[in-house]
Design a protein around this motif. Structure first.
Motif, PDB file in Angstrom:
ATOM      1  N   UNK A   1       4.905  66.351  38.611  1.00 47.85           N
ATOM      2  CA  UNK A   1       5.242  67.657  39.149  1.00 47.85           C
ATOM      3  C   UNK A   1       4.399  67.947  40.375  1.00 47.85           C
ATOM      4  N   UNK A   2       4.939  68.742  41.246  1.00 46.39           N
ATOM      5  CA  UNK A   2       4.196  69.156  42.439  1.00 46.39           C
ATOM      6  C   UNK A   2       3.871  70.641  42.351  1.00 46.39           C
ATOM      7  N   UNK A   3       3.737  71.132  41.134  1.00 49.03           N
ATOM      8  CA  UNK A   3       3.312  72.506  40.909  1.00 49.03           C
ATOM      9  C   UNK A   3       1.821  72.581  41.250  1.00 49.03           C
ATOM     10  N   UNK A   4       1.443  73.549  42.124  1.00 51.61           N
ATOM     11  CA  UNK A   4       0.041  73.629  42.547  1.00 51.61           C
ATOM     12  C   UNK A   4      -0.692  74.811  41.940  1.00 51.61           C
ATOM     13  N   UNK A   5       0.003  75.602  41.128  1.00 54.77           N
ATOM     14  CA  UNK A   5      -0.620  76.766  40.518  1.00 54.77           C
ATOM     15  C   UNK A   5      -0.191  78.050  41.189  1.00 54.77           C
ATOM     16  N   UNK A   6      -0.575  79.175  40.570  1.00 58.23           N
ATOM     17  CA  UNK A   6      -0.274  80.509  41.093  1.00 58.23           C
ATOM     18  C   UNK A   6       1.223  80.753  41.297  1.00 58.23           C
ATOM     19  N   UNK A   7       2.071  80.043  40.540  1.00 54.67           N
ATOM     20  CA  UNK A   7       3.513  80.247  40.648  1.00 54.67           C
ATOM     21  C   UNK A   7       4.156  79.548  41.836  1.00 54.67           C
ATOM     22  N   UNK A   8       3.485  78.517  42.367  1.00 52.07           N
ATOM     23  CA  UNK A   8       3.963  77.841  43.573  1.00 52.07           C
ATOM     24  C   UNK A   8       4.092  76.344  43.322  1.00 52.07           C
ATOM     25  N   UNK A   9       5.206  75.787  43.780  1.00 53.62           N
ATOM     26  CA  UNK A   9       5.421  74.343  43.735  1.00 53.62           C
ATOM     27  C   UNK A   9       5.736  73.867  45.150  1.00 53.62           C
ATOM     28  N   UNK A  10       5.263  72.671  45.460  1.00 55.53           N
ATOM     29  CA  UNK A  10       5.458  72.133  46.811  1.00 55.53           C
ATOM     30  C   UNK A  10       6.020  70.709  46.718  1.00 55.53           C
ATOM     31  N   UNK A  11       7.323  70.579  46.434  1.00 64.34           N
ATOM     32  CA  UNK A  11       7.906  69.235  46.442  1.00 64.34           C
ATOM     33  C   UNK A  11       7.990  68.717  47.879  1.00 64.34           C
ATOM     34  N   UNK A  12       7.857  67.421  48.027  1.00 60.41           N
ATOM     35  CA  UNK A  12       7.929  66.825  49.357  1.00 60.41           C
ATOM     36  C   UNK A  12       8.452  65.406  49.237  1.00 60.41           C
ATOM     37  N   UNK A  13       8.894  64.874  50.359  1.00 61.27           N
ATOM     38  CA  UNK A  13       9.508  63.548  50.382  1.00 61.27           C
ATOM     39  C   UNK A  13       8.533  62.439  50.043  1.00 61.27           C
ATOM     40  N   UNK A  14       9.084  61.280  49.802  1.00 60.14           N
ATOM     41  CA  UNK A  14       8.283  60.111  49.459  1.00 60.14           C
ATOM     42  C   UNK A  14       8.015  59.281  50.707  1.00 60.14           C
ATOM     43  N   UNK A  15       6.956  58.498  50.654  1.00 61.52           N
ATOM     44  CA  UNK A  15       6.571  57.673  51.794  1.00 61.52           C
ATOM     45  C   UNK A  15       7.678  56.724  52.240  1.00 61.52           C
ATOM     46  N   UNK A  16       8.511  56.270  51.323  1.00 61.90           N
ATOM     47  CA  UNK A  16       9.559  55.305  51.646  1.00 61.90           C
ATOM     48  C   UNK A  16      10.571  55.848  52.652  1.00 61.90           C
ATOM     49  N   UNK A  17      10.719  57.166  52.731  1.00 60.40           N
ATOM     50  CA  UNK A  17      11.700  57.754  53.652  1.00 60.40           C
ATOM     51  C   UNK A  17      11.034  58.523  54.796  1.00 60.40           C
ATOM     52  N   UNK A  18       9.737  58.388  54.915  1.00 57.51           N
ATOM     53  CA  UNK A  18       8.988  59.130  55.929  1.00 57.51           C
ATOM     54  C   UNK A  18       9.511  58.885  57.346  1.00 57.51           C
ATOM     55  N   UNK A  19       9.910  57.658  57.636  1.00 56.23           N
ATOM     56  CA  UNK A  19      10.382  57.344  58.990  1.00 56.23           C
ATOM     57  C   UNK A  19      11.723  58.003  59.313  1.00 56.23           C
ATOM     58  N   UNK A  20      12.408  58.539  58.312  1.00 53.03           N
ATOM     59  CA  UNK A  20      13.685  59.225  58.536  1.00 53.03           C
ATOM     60  C   UNK A  20      13.504  60.672  58.974  1.00 53.03           C
ATOM     61  N   UNK A  21      12.308  61.213  58.829  1.00 49.96           N
ATOM     62  CA  UNK A  21      12.054  62.607  59.195  1.00 49.96           C
ATOM     63  C   UNK A  21      11.955  62.701  60.715  1.00 49.96           C
ATOM     64  N   UNK A  22      12.854  63.477  61.318  1.00 48.82           N
ATOM     65  CA  UNK A  22      12.892  63.603  62.771  1.00 48.82           C
ATOM     66  C   UNK A  22      11.986  64.707  63.283  1.00 48.82           C
ATOM     67  N   UNK A  23      11.768  65.724  62.442  1.00 45.75           N
ATOM     68  CA  UNK A  23      10.939  66.852  62.840  1.00 45.75           C
ATOM     69  C   UNK A  23      10.294  67.447  61.589  1.00 45.75           C
ATOM     70  N   UNK A  24       9.045  67.829  61.716  1.00 42.27           N
ATOM     71  CA  UNK A  24       8.345  68.434  60.583  1.00 42.27           C
ATOM     72  C   UNK A  24       8.840  69.855  60.355  1.00 42.27           C
ATOM     73  N   UNK A  25       8.860  70.252  59.098  1.00 39.45           N
ATOM     74  CA  UNK A  25       9.260  71.617  58.784  1.00 39.45           C
ATOM     75  C   UNK A  25       9.124  71.911  57.305  1.00 39.45           C
ATOM     76  N   UNK A  26       9.352  73.161  56.971  1.00 36.46           N
ATOM     77  CA  UNK A  26       9.315  73.585  55.573  1.00 36.46           C
ATOM     78  C   UNK A  26      10.534  74.451  55.289  1.00 36.46           C
ATOM     79  N   UNK A  27      10.849  74.560  54.014  1.00 37.67           N
ATOM     80  CA  UNK A  27      11.855  75.503  53.540  1.00 37.67           C
ATOM     81  C   UNK A  27      11.226  76.234  52.361  1.00 37.67           C
ATOM     82  N   UNK A  28      11.426  77.541  52.306  1.00 31.05           N
ATOM     83  CA  UNK A  28      10.844  78.352  51.241  1.00 31.05           C
ATOM     84  C   UNK A  28      11.965  78.911  50.382  1.00 31.05           C
ATOM     85  N   UNK A  29      11.894  78.602  49.090  1.00 32.65           N
ATOM     86  CA  UNK A  29      12.863  79.114  48.129  1.00 32.65           C
ATOM     87  C   UNK A  29      12.148  80.096  47.218  1.00 32.65           C
ATOM     88  N   UNK A  30      12.743  81.261  47.067  1.00 32.88           N
ATOM     89  CA  UNK A  30      12.139  82.321  46.266  1.00 32.88           C
ATOM     90  C   UNK A  30      12.958  82.511  44.993  1.00 32.88           C
TER      91      UNK A  30
END
Length: 94
Positions: A1-30
């Motif tokens: 799990x990527x749960x970090x505490x305080x009611x927040x989780x931060x899932x993120x991609x795996x290293x195997x697909x890192x080269x496919x990311x064209x631009x850094x960014x985040x999305x926030x789901x509430x």
């Protein structure tokens, strides 16, 4: 799990697909009622896409920023209906 505490989780991609990311960014789901995330409940899920090694800086900034918020401030982020409240918090991080 990527749960970090305080009611927040931060899932993120795996290293195997890192080269496919064209631009850094985040999305926030509430989820005001929370969703199960492992053994915990998450109210904010912050998805990360980091180009190169940007994800490390993004993760560090998010963790530091969220750690500075009181439980009351976090509850406001979990339940606000005003997208500008969330936008102001996370544009400082992004």
């Amino acid at each position: 799990t990527t749960y970090i505490g305080k009611g927040i989780a931060i899932p993120h991609g795996e290293n195997a697909v890192k080269e496919c990311v064209k631009e850094s960014g985040i999305v926030v789901l509430q989820y005001p009622d929370g969703v199960q995330f492992g053994d915990d409940k998450a109210y904010l899920i912050i998805g990360i896409a980091g180009r190169g090694n940007d994800h490390l800086a993004i993760l560090a900034n998010l963790a530091t920023t969220m750690d500075e918020y009181s439980d009351e401030q976090l509850h406001e982020l979990y339940t606000t209906k005003d997208p500008d409240v969330l936008y102001k918090v996370f544009t400082k991080v992004d």
